[in-house]
Design an enzyme around this catalytic site. Structure first.
Site, short mmCIF file in Angstrom:
data_model
loop_
_atom_site.label_atom_id
_atom_site.label_comp_id
_atom_site.label_asym_id
_atom_site.label_seq_id
_atom_site.Cartn_x
_atom_site.Cartn_y
_atom_site.Cartn_z
N ASN A 1 -2.48 -5.59 5.05
CA ASN A 1 -2.83 -5.15 6.40
C ASN A 1 -3.44 -3.75 6.36
O ASN A 1 -2.76 -2.81 5.95
CB ASN A 1 -1.58 -5.16 7.28
N ASP B 1 -3.72 1.94 -1.42
CA ASP B 1 -2.68 1.43 -0.52
C ASP B 1 -1.63 0.67 -1.33
O ASP B 1 -1.17 -0.41 -0.94
CB ASP B 1 -3.28 0.55 0.58
N GLY C 1 0.96 -6.49 1.69
CA GLY C 1 0.84 -5.40 0.73
C GLY C 1 0.67 -5.87 -0.70
O GLY C 1 1.29 -6.84 -1.13
N ASP D 1 1.68 5.06 9.27
CA ASP D 1 1.05 3.94 8.58
C ASP D 1 1.87 2.67 8.73
O ASP D 1 3.08 2.64 8.50
CB ASP D 1 0.87 4.25 7.11
N ARG E 1 8.34 3.71 -1.67
CA ARG E 1 9.49 2.94 -1.19
C ARG E 1 10.85 3.64 -1.29
O ARG E 1 11.86 3.03 -0.92
CB ARG E 1 9.58 1.60 -1.95
N HIS F 1 6.15 -4.99 -3.37
CA HIS F 1 7.25 -5.78 -2.82
C HIS F 1 7.89 -6.56 -3.97
O HIS F 1 7.32 -6.67 -5.06
CB HIS F 1 6.74 -6.76 -1.76
#
Length: 426
Positions: free
Chosen positions: A273, A300, A319, A147, A59, A304
């Protein structure tokens, strides 16, 4: 300082054996004659190559409130990882060399493990339009991906594959056809969605693009890697591609291997996803792991904020996180409980194949004179996952409160200890 690890159960090309291992000047040595300054008895513990995750989201730059290079890499070290590849959905997107350099500067300053950027395929990671500065970026990235976005135009994907291969890299593709999606889709278009009135994400949106890309990879003779495989059709397409000589590799995540869509609850931690799909899909993924159709296990890891994950299935961000739970959840459930795979197979998925496929430095096995990038694991330790103790800023995981087995005792990168649990004084 030379350190001798006595009675280490180590992962070698010939399986797991007990041996004394000397760590000196950033390397591991067998039967070394040098007198160590420190001796640590690992009797009952295991010494593995550091795990590798080729699909994480740290991030930064752009979204430091979700995660940073510092917090993400510390979480990875706690999970036993010594190397990760970071996806390009950042701000700015690494689609030019100057944009990529911003990420690299933060990595060089803050990462406690090896962090390898993945460059964007298209400008601003749009999935269409103009390709990124591929030739300029290629020497500085592990691979290329958009991605979160599938490349929608076949001609653009053909050009991207050609140029990226010529630059010595390959595409790791998020496969998703936008025309196959219904706006507002949040979970698999299956039984749970129908029972509870949610808009579904159908399997065709993934596997039709996998089918197209494998055909292009065969035509062009290039390496092609499929991100986070979730459908039975994708597994079969990859299997057939390999049988037909296509250089196709693939990955999947723990949540796809452990859960099906009927396990869902209306909670944001179940939203990712691609989505968790049917039991038939889960069984196909397990078979794909067992027969080596699927090569790598990834998390993955996509953190968040708590607010972003607090709005149920319909409103939450896609996510979940996974770096601090992956090995322990897989060892407890797939190896010990369900006996789907062996410990050696799990290490192949987490250590050997990721380094081989992505051409990353570091040991695939513990060998004489290999790099001292390794993890010490306590495979007897049984505990319950507690997200309040996570080093990641992200806390949304399906494994919160779940009983798991196998705990990281210490993680070393280049011979330097970058993580240790409280009672380890090595």
């Amino acid at each position: 300082m030379a350190t001798l690890f006595k009675n280490a159960n180590i992962f070698t090309r010939n399986g797991i054996i007990k041996l004394n291992v000397l760590m000196d000047s950033g390397t591991l040595r067998f039967n070394a004659h040098k007198t160590p300054e420190k001796i640590i008895d690992l009797d009952g513990l295991y010494l593995f190559p550091g795990f590798v995750d080729v699909h994480v989201h740290f991030r930064e730059p752009g979204f430091a409130y979700k995660e940073t290079i510092s917090t993400g890499s510390m979480a990875a070290a706690r999970g036993g990882y010594t190397a990760v590849c970071t996806m390009p959905n950042l701000k700015p997107v690494p689609s030019t060399l100057s944009q990529l350099q911003q990420e690299i500067e933060i990595i060089n300053r803050d990462a406690v493990i090896h962090v390898y950027p993945i460059g964007a395929i298209t400008m601003n990671q749009s999935g269409r339009g103009e390709l990124s500065e591929i030739e300029e970026i290629a020497p500085h990235v592990a691979a290329f991906s958009d991605d979160g976005k599938g490349i929608q135009d076949e001609g653009l994907m053909r050009e991207a594959m050609t140029r990226i291969s010529a630059a010595g890299k390959f595409i790791t593709a998020h496969c998703e056809i936008e025309s196959e999606l219904v706006p507002g889709g949040c979970i698999h278009d299956g039984a749970y969605a129908k029972l509870h009135g949610h808009i579904g994400i159908n399997s065709a949106s993934e596997f039709l693009e996998v089918e197209r890309d494998i055909r292009l990879a065969k035509e062009l003779g290039v390496h092609y890697h499929v991100c986070h495989v979730s459908t039975k059709e994708s597994v079969e397409l990859i299997r057939e591609g390999k049988k037909n000589g296509v250089n196709v590799t693939a990955e999947t995540g723990p949540h796809y291997l452990m859960f099906n869509d009927m396990d869902l609850h209306d909670d944001g931690k179940w939203k990712m996803n691609p989505p968790i799909r049917s039991e038939q899909d889960r069984q196909a993924l397990l078979e794909g792991i067992r027969d080596s159709t699927i090569d790598c296990l990834i998390t993955d890891h996509a953190p968040h904020s708590e607010e972003e994950k607090s709005k149920g299935l319909d409103g939450s961000a896609f996510g979940i996180v996974g770096l601090e739970t992956c090995f322990s959840a897989m060892y407890h459930n797939l190896v010990l409980r369900d006996k789907e795979i062996t410990l050696e197979k799990l290490l192949e998925l987490m250590c050997v194949n990721p380094r081989k496929i992505f051409n990353l430095p570091g040991p695939k096995y513990i060998e004489d004179n290999c790099e001292a990038d390794f993890v010490i694991m306590d495979l007897e330790r049984v505990y319950n996952v507690d997200t309040s103790k996570f080093l990641s800023k992200g806390k949304s995981t399906l494994f919160d409160g779940m009983e798991v087995q196998g705990e990281t005792v210490a993680t070393y990168v280049g011979g330097k200890k970058v993580y240790a649990r409280d009672n380890f004084h090595g």
